[in-house]
Enzyme design. Structure first.
Site, PDB file in Angstrom:
ATOM      1  N   LYS A  56     -27.296  54.272 -15.795  1.00 30.28           N
ATOM      2  CA  LYS A  56     -27.211  52.921 -16.349  1.00 30.28           C
ATOM      3  C   LYS A  56     -28.168  51.983 -15.611  1.00 30.28           C
ATOM      4  O   LYS A  56     -28.862  51.174 -16.231  1.00 30.28           O
ATOM      5  CB  LYS A  56     -25.755  52.415 -16.279  1.00 30.28           C
ATOM      6  CG  LYS A  56     -24.863  53.098 -17.308  1.00 30.28           C
ATOM      7  CD  LYS A  56     -23.368  52.939 -17.036  1.00 30.28           C
ATOM      8  CE  LYS A  56     -22.564  53.792 -18.030  1.00 30.28           C
ATOM      9  NZ  LYS A  56     -21.117  53.838 -17.718  1.00 30.28           N
TER      10      LYS A  56
ATOM     11  N   GLN B 152     -16.879  51.394 -13.518  1.00 22.73           N
ATOM     12  CA  GLN B 152     -16.989  52.786 -13.962  1.00 22.73           C
ATOM     13  C   GLN B 152     -15.610  53.450 -13.963  1.00 22.73           C
ATOM     14  O   GLN B 152     -14.902  53.442 -12.963  1.00 22.73           O
ATOM     15  CB  GLN B 152     -17.965  53.554 -13.046  1.00 22.73           C
ATOM     16  CG  GLN B 152     -18.201  54.988 -13.471  1.00 22.73           C
ATOM     17  CD  GLN B 152     -18.859  55.102 -14.844  1.00 22.73           C
ATOM     18  OE1 GLN B 152     -19.816  54.412 -15.165  1.00 22.73           O
ATOM     19  NE2 GLN B 152     -18.324  55.980 -15.690  1.00 22.73           N
TER      20      GLN B 152
ATOM     21  N   ASP C  12     -18.258  46.057 -21.826  1.00 21.35           N
ATOM     22  CA  ASP C  12     -17.795  47.367 -22.290  1.00 21.35           C
ATOM     23  C   ASP C  12     -16.461  47.256 -23.034  1.00 21.35           C
ATOM     24  O   ASP C  12     -15.835  48.280 -23.341  1.00 21.35           O
ATOM     25  CB  ASP C  12     -17.679  48.332 -21.094  1.00 21.35           C
ATOM     26  CG  ASP C  12     -17.636  49.792 -21.537  1.00 21.35           C
ATOM     27  OD1 ASP C  12     -18.011  50.077 -22.698  1.00 21.35           O
ATOM     28  OD2 ASP C  12     -17.237  50.647 -20.731  1.00 21.35           O
TER      29      ASP C  12
END
Lengths: 280, 280
Positions: free
Chosen positions: B54, B98, B121
């Site tokens: 990323k 994450q 996200d």
């Protein structure tokens, strides 16, 4: 063929309401009366009936109810202002905005104005998502009622294939996710579904939440399926063709006296829980 | 039999990334560089790889990335504190925690700490629900990637029967609802689903999001189905038995170079959009 079990919503509702008396008495000793505020915008006769039924149910149980009637030309801003006043009122524990509202109002914006602590019908986005993730204080009342009926009659959900017809934010979507969280395999259908009859025929559990009278026919139902009718159309008619489905289903909710009274009981239960939470 | 279409995630990702260059240049003229903060707790090698990928993708596109590495014994409180600092930092536009985090951490509480403006996200409950109701700024990236792939290849969703295997809060549930909002009939399956193979065989579109290598077999797939593999297991292996499914599917995503790169592209897109929104 064994007789079809009629899922009696009045029995389930009575059971829920009786379970609340202890909590209501405890609160009373501390000088707290649970209070539900219902808001009705405009003069839709069905909506007025619902609101009246909710008010009467509160009264019978010793729950206070405040009814706010707003004119049919109320603006979104005016409605939100009224909701904010109820948010700020420490004596109000639950707020219910009767759906649907007149067209000029942004219903989603109005729902969002309800504070999460008082969102006893789970209409806010936050309430919806908390429900989706399984930690909501107040799931939407009709979906909660459907789960409560299955629970009362000891009908297991896990591993069953549930087919939900409808995908509205306050009914089809939340009931789909609640059934999923109870370990059903869930199919959600809607107006764009092709081969709807074939899909419905897969359902061990069928939830009709489509808003069309007698829409779900008996020959769409798998033999032995459990049929839950969340519809309520003019003239006390559900979304299910009751007589046709009765012949195929192993269990079915009637209309009236099916999901409806349990929805009201769920609303009262959430209002009492909101009052208890605030009192802590 | 017609050849199976390989849905090339790298092509879709390139297309998305190219579409961002104008916005990135406009922001640059105003002295703004979009910035994604990624948080990695502990030393899980796969997670470290994702975070590195990323970061690299950001760099290639002129997006700043900040990487926060926290020790594996970080507490929920410490993690939330770190997230709040990033929330308060005006130079940070997107925050990605994450998944998964070490067991002692309450992941849900940590996700909730991310402010909605920076939840690129779509992991917060509010972000999830906004997505469910079709007005999210940032849907979860992997579900968004799946929709983007179908869109890029002009594969229509409306009226199709989509079967999603998995019901996690950041993948199975949001992709089910996004497909539903795109007018698919959606069935969500999981570990408690009985007759899983029969259910998968109903799918015109099959999304594998189960986290088990080569779990979905070729003979579970209806001939001509579209197969999207959102899995990523050790050794670059998806949740789909690719060789078996290739023979049955009309279109399929490979692993690697399928859903993965598009997920990263979606993350970059959301970060740029967050920067644009803040700059307004």
């Amino acid at each position: 063929m064994p007789e079809t079990l009629i899922l009696d919503g009045n029995r389930v509702a009575t059971d829920i309401k009786e379970s609340l008396s202890g909590a209501i008495q405890s609160l009373a000793k501390r000088g707290i009366v649970p209070c539900l505020a219902t808001i009705l915008v405009g003069d839709d006769p069905s909506s007025a009936t619902y609101v009246r039924m909710k008010g009467n149910a509160c009264k019978r149980l010793g729950i206070q109810s405040i009814r706010l009637d707003l004119p049919k030309d109320t603006s979104t801003g005016e409605l939100i202002l009224a909701i904010r006043k109820l948010n700020a009122d420490p004596n109000v524990h639950g707020i219910l905005l009767q759906h649907p509202v007149p067209h000029q109002i942004d219903e989603r914006a109005a729902f969002e104005a309800i504070s999460i602590e008082k969102d006893v019908d789970g209409v806010t986005t936050l309430g919806f998502a908390q429900n989706a993730f399984g930690f909501a204080d107040f799931p939407s009342c009709t979906p909660a009622a459907i789960i409560a009926i299955l629970d009362y009659y000891n009908i297991s959900i896990e591993g069953k294939h549930a087919v939900v017809i409808g995908r509205s934010p306050i009914l089809g979507k939340p009931v789909s996710i609640m059934l999923l969280n109870q370990n059903a395999t869930v199919t959600t259908c809607h107006s764009k579904t092709t081969n709807l009859e074939d899909i419905v025929r897969l359902g061990d559990i069928v939830v009709a939440a489509v808003g069309k009278p007698r829409f779900v026919k008996g020959d769409w139902i798998k033999s032995g399926a459990i049929v839950l009718d969340a519809g309520y159309n003019e003239g006390n008619i559900g979304d299910v063709d009751y007589d046709g489905c009765l012949l195929k289903a192993s269990a079915i909710t009637p209309v009236p006296a099916g999901v409806g009274p349990v929805t009201i009981a769920a609303l009262l239960k959430h209002t009492v829980a909101a009052a208890e939470k605030l009192a802590k």
